[in-house]
Design a protein around this motif. Structure first.
Motif, PDB file in Angstrom:
ATOM      1  N   ALA A 141       0.833  -1.206   0.000  1.00  0.00           N
ATOM      2  CA  ALA A 141       0.000   0.000   0.000  1.00  0.00           C
ATOM      3  C   ALA A 141       0.869   1.258   0.000  1.00  0.00           C
ATOM      4  CB  ALA A 141      -0.932  -0.008   1.210  1.00  0.00           C
ATOM      5  N   GLU A 182      -3.525   2.710  -2.611  1.00  0.00           N
ATOM      6  CA  GLU A 182      -2.978   2.809  -1.258  1.00  0.00           C
ATOM      7  C   GLU A 182      -3.844   2.066  -0.248  1.00  0.00           C
ATOM      8  OE1 GLU A 182      -2.724   6.998  -0.622  1.00  0.00           O
ATOM      9  OE2 GLU A 182      -0.955   7.251  -1.899  1.00  0.00           O
ATOM     10  N   ARG A 204       2.574   2.539  -3.772  1.00  0.00           N
ATOM     11  CA  ARG A 204       1.360   2.529  -4.590  1.00  0.00           C
ATOM     12  C   ARG A 204       1.639   2.020  -6.005  1.00  0.00           C
ATOM     13  NH1 ARG A 204      -3.331   6.937  -4.919  1.00  0.00           N
ATOM     14  NH2 ARG A 204      -4.259   6.296  -6.902  1.00  0.00           N
TER      15      ARG A 204
END
Length: 334
Positions: A83, A120, A86
């Motif tokens: 996350a 994310e 990205r």
């Protein structure tokens, strides 16, 4: 650890990813995965999950009977490091996979039908319809796939893949939790077993479900979950009415025994009462019996008392003929 790449570089990587996806969405490609993880959907109400790494495949095997299944929902728990970086890992859904996936195989060929990244987010949902006509609702928390897997395949092929060069080594070692479960239609089935009277060939009758003529009885039928009325109408049998409650993705079975259309007589009197029905004599209690349509005479004999009644019996009707002897207690001033 926070991502050390700039927004500018992230944008470049995103554009590279889009170009990468566009190329492979056009044609079949041979590819190799690190491992093939299998999820078998055995129960319609059970969620199953596996742990998958980057460049792993997750194959979701569908049950043979897909009557109640409208789609498959894939729920992914994304590692924190992915996350933070990205668009570093891409997910793909494939069609036309060859050979048939197996836990021992790593080499495949297929067409990348859907592709994306996790952004994310620490969790990501994908809804995949398994039939064109479905009632699956779109929502803000899920990606709605446009592909519909071929029923003949009997599986859904999902793949994780590194999509960003220069990302952290921790990403390639990260593990995703991939959970799959069916998206069910709000329907169930009714199964009807019909029994004819003993020693009698079956005569014609018509089955209605919620007022509409139905093939129920010859085959199971699909209906919305909830309460439904089942009627059997015939000129040779008594009309039958049943109410059946149908649960989502389940089959509700009912059994109806057809009864003769001749009038049914029930004689109700205190035990030991002598009863004459036309020319037949009985002693209470008496089991119900069939008679012919028309006028009949009933005589109850209790001690020295006789009570006589006449009944006009019609086909398809039932009659309770009863006598009640009671004692009355009354207080007086005498």
């Amino acid at each position: 650890m926070k991502s050390c790449i700039s927004r500018k570089n992230k944008k470049v990587f995103s554009l590279m990813l889009l170009a990468f996806c566009g190329i492979f969405l056009l044609k079949a490609e041979p590819f190799r995965v690190r491992k093939t993880n299998l999820i078998a959907i055995d129960s319609l109400f059970e969620k199953k999950s596996v742990e998958a790494g980057v460049n792993d495949a997750v194959v979701i095997k569908l049950p043979e009977d897909k009557t109640f299944i409208e789609g498959i929902e894939i729920s992914i728990k994304v590692p924190k490091i992915v996350a933070e970086w990205r668009d570093s890992v891409a997910w793909s859904l494939y069609s036309g996979i060859s050979p048939v996936p197996d836990a021992k195989l790593i080499d495949y060929s297929g067409t990348r039908a859907e592709v994306g990244t996790f952004g994310e987010s620490l969790s990501f949902n994908i809804k995949v319809p398994t039939k064109k006509n479905n009632s699956i609702k779109s929502d803000a928390y899920s990606y709605m796939a446009q592909m519909i897997p071929a029923n003949a395949d009997g599986f859904l092929f999902f793949r994780l893949q590194l999509a960003m060069k220069g990302s952290s080594d921790s990403i390639s070692k990260s593990k995703f939790s991939v959970c799959a479960y069916p998206i069910l239609s709000n329907e169930g089935k009714i199964s009807l077993a019909i029994n004819s009277p003993e020693n009698e060939d079956e005569k014609e009758f018509t089955v209605f479900v919620d007022g509409k003529q139905s093939e129920l009885g010859k085959k199971d039928i699909l209906v919305p979950a909830g309460s439904h009325n089942v009627n059997i109408v015939s000129g040779s049998y008594r009309n039958e009415v049943r109410t059946v409650s149908v649960e989502q993705a389940k089959t509700s079975s009912i059994e109806i025994s057809l009864r003769e259309i001749k009038p049914i007589i029930r004689l109700i009197a205190p035990e030991g009462t002598k009863i004459a029905f036309d020319n037949d004599e009985y002693t209470a209690p008496v089991e119900q019996f069939y008679t012919t349509s028309g006028d009949h005479t009933v005589k109850f004999i209790v001690g020295d008392y006789e009570i006589t009644k006449t009944v006009s019996a019609l086909d398809g009707r039932s009659y309770n003929i009863s006598v009640n002897i009671d004692a009355t207690i009354e207080e007086t001033d005498e």
